[in-house]
Design a protein around this motif. Sequence first.
Motif, PDB file in Angstrom:
ATOM      1  N   GLY A 123       0.800  -1.218   0.000  1.00  0.00           N
ATOM      2  CA  GLY A 123       0.000   0.000   0.000  1.00  0.00           C
ATOM      3  C   GLY A 123       0.833   1.269   0.000  1.00  0.00           C
ATOM      4  O   GLY A 123       0.353   2.335   0.384  1.00  0.00           O
ATOM      5  N   SER A 147      -0.648   3.818  -2.590  1.00  0.00           N
ATOM      6  CA  SER A 147      -1.950   4.333  -2.158  1.00  0.00           C
ATOM      7  C   SER A 147      -1.806   5.200  -0.908  1.00  0.00           C
ATOM      8  O   SER A 147      -2.513   6.199  -0.767  1.00  0.00           O
ATOM      9  CB  SER A 147      -2.962   3.210  -1.952  1.00  0.00           C
ATOM     10  N   LYS A 192      -0.801   8.447  -2.222  1.00  0.00           N
ATOM     11  CA  LYS A 192      -1.915   9.097  -2.913  1.00  0.00           C
ATOM     12  C   LYS A 192      -2.908   9.693  -1.925  1.00  0.00           C
ATOM     13  O   LYS A 192      -3.379  10.816  -2.104  1.00  0.00           O
ATOM     14  CB  LYS A 192      -2.625   8.100  -3.828  1.00  0.00           C
ATOM     15  N   SER A 206      -9.724   8.767  -3.022  1.00  0.00           N
ATOM     16  CA  SER A 206      -8.801   7.750  -3.508  1.00  0.00           C
ATOM     17  C   SER A 206      -9.475   6.400  -3.748  1.00  0.00           C
ATOM     18  O   SER A 206      -9.159   5.707  -4.720  1.00  0.00           O
ATOM     19  CB  SER A 206      -7.664   7.586  -2.499  1.00  0.00           C
TER      20      SER A 206
END
Length: 186
Positions: free
Chosen positions: A14, A17, A20, A154
């Motif tokens: 992750g 992410s 992000k 997201s």
Amino acid sequence: MKEEIIIAGFGGQGVLSMGKILAYSGVMQDMEVSWMPSYGPEMRGGTANVTVILSDEKISSPILHDFDTAIILNQQSLDKFEGQVKPGGTLIYDGNGITRHPSRKDIRIYRVDATREAAIMRSSKTFNMIVLGGFLKVNPVVKIENVIKGLKKSLPERHHHLIPINQKAIDRGMGIVQAIHEEIEA
């Protein structure tokens, strides 16, 4: 305020992410943001890292060589990026699989045992949010309400039902982060 961050680990942890979500959180807070991922062709299981810059002013370049903060999720990343944390900066790491712990005395070092905590929570997919919570506890560069907005932006809408467990994971990370070395030696 300007915070230059590297998040590094294996693909599948992750890393991208997390970067992000942090970047979206900065956008929700009206900050200037840069998000620059880097990963090998292996993807899951290979190495991955992302640089995130959060700033109150324009960002001149997304390319970084030194970082205010390094969020480290595996030994290879620790070996590669520990030396690139600016003196006085911060290094946060998950202790799982780390055989040589960070040793610098001119940076702040924190440990968040997110792998263990995700297992306790019975939700391995929240690992990165536990780490993010630990980071935000020691360096609250964005507000939690903006992180939740960043999560909504997201995650695909079909996964919005996972936002409460992600918020719980962030809270757990804030609760379990521990200082390893906070006194900066010149």
